[in-house]
Design an enzyme around this catalytic site. Structure first.
Site, mmCIF file in Angstrom:
data_model
loop_
_atom_site.group_PDB
_atom_site.id
_atom_site.type_symbol
_atom_site.label_atom_id
_atom_site.label_comp_id
_atom_site.label_asym_id
_atom_site.label_seq_id
_atom_site.Cartn_x
_atom_site.Cartn_y
_atom_site.Cartn_z
ATOM 1 N N ASP A 273 0.816 -1.200 0.000
ATOM 2 C CA ASP A 273 0.000 0.000 0.000
ATOM 3 C C ASP A 273 0.860 1.265 0.000
ATOM 4 O O ASP A 273 0.495 2.278 -0.598
ATOM 5 C CB ASP A 273 -0.930 0.012 1.211
ATOM 6 N N ASN B 41 -5.475 8.351 1.753
ATOM 7 C CA ASN B 41 -5.826 7.769 3.050
ATOM 8 C C ASN B 41 -6.295 8.817 4.046
ATOM 9 O O ASN B 41 -7.468 8.881 4.387
ATOM 10 C CB ASN B 41 -4.638 7.003 3.637
ATOM 11 N N ASP C 129 -3.886 15.059 21.631
ATOM 12 C CA ASP C 129 -2.683 14.704 20.865
ATOM 13 C C ASP C 129 -2.758 15.161 19.415
ATOM 14 O O ASP C 129 -1.730 15.417 18.789
ATOM 15 C CB ASP C 129 -2.466 13.189 20.913
ATOM 16 N N TYR D 122 -5.097 4.732 9.839
ATOM 17 C CA TYR D 122 -4.863 5.337 11.153
ATOM 18 C C TYR D 122 -6.181 5.723 11.832
ATOM 19 O O TYR D 122 -6.329 5.608 13.047
ATOM 20 C CB TYR D 122 -3.956 6.558 10.982
#
Length: 267
Positions: free
Chosen positions: A45, A122, A150, A163
């Site tokens: 990927d 992505n 964060d 993610y």
């Protein structure tokens, strides 16, 4: 038809790329890395993402095909031992394709320098180099929340399995022309209150993030990073461009999800 072979530097990938090149040449297919109709990536990927950014100015003219030479790839439909079958499909190509949404990103800088624009297949994330990030989040130019934590992850439907999923975001079918924002380690107290849930935004709306401090932020767009520059704001929306995959035997999205994350044996 003209084909570009885009390979990583691993020995397995190089061997597959060589076999593919020889098979296409024998089948009368032109190899052209400058003006291709189809880009075949060999690797995983990450290799495909690199190829997408390499050909980002030609996304309306290029279709992609992925061969994976390591672990199962999410975007790569073909295995390294299926070169002959892929060559046959390329030789008989009739232009069929399937398309997925992409993320358009506009970055404004506090020093007044020219804004940057980028695409992501992505996701994009914004974090601070150290400490917590504080930022105002706007939806369609109206303040939605003041975030502290964060960072934030904004993803496409296909990127929702990357993610975004690891930070608690939803897996979104790419037939939805939408983007998603997921919080990364949000802190909720009497001053900062966030929804604490992923947000899914339709194609006619957008997300704007304004960090409280323009310094020490790191912005990722897929594998590309912007850091060391004073970021004033980032705007995210569905891109007018879409990525095209050659649909010889393109795997259905939910089959990809099942194979990547559940992997149960089929009878």
């Amino acid at each position: 038809m003209k084909v570009s072979i885009f390979s990583n530097n691993g020995p397995e990938s190089k061997a597959v790329a060589t076999a593919l090149h020889e098979g296409l040449a024998a089948g009368g297919v032109t190899i052209d890395s400058l003006d291709p109709d189809i880009v075949v990536t060999v690797g995983g990927d990450g290799t495909l993402l690199s190829a997408v950014h390499h050909y980002s100015d030609r996304l309306d003219q290029v279709r992609f095909v992925g061969i994976h030479t390591g672990h199962l790839g999410f975007y790569t439909d073909w295995r390294d031992y299926e070169v002959d079958e892929l060559v046959a499909s390329l030789v008989e190509d009739n232009g069929q394709s399937i398309s997925y949404p992409m993320l358009a990103i506009r970055v404004e800088y506090a020093d007044g320098t020219h804004a940057d624009e980028a695409l992501a297949l992505n996701e994009s994330t914004i974090k601070k180099v150290s400490g917590t990030m504080v930022a105002d989040v706007y939806i369609k130019d109206e303040l939605f929340e003041s975030f502290r934590g964060d960072g934030l992850c904004i993803s496409t439907p296909t990127g929702s399995t990357a993610y975004n999923k690891s930070v608690g975001g939803a897996v979104l079918d790419p037939r939805f022309n939408a983007i998603q924002m997921a919080e990364i380690g949000s802190i909720n107290n009497i001053v900062f209150r966030t929804l604490g849930s992923p947000l899914i935004i339709p194609a006619d709306e957008w997300i704007r993030i304004e960090p409280a401090s323009s310094a020490d932020n790191v912005l990722m767009c897929d594998q590309l990073s912007i850091e060391g520059r004073p970021i004033k704001a980032i705007t995210y929306r569905i891109a007018p461009q879409r990525i095209l995959f050659a649909e010889y035997r393109h795997t259905h999205f939910w089959q990809r999800v099942e194979a990547s994350f559940i992997g149960r044996e089929r009878s």
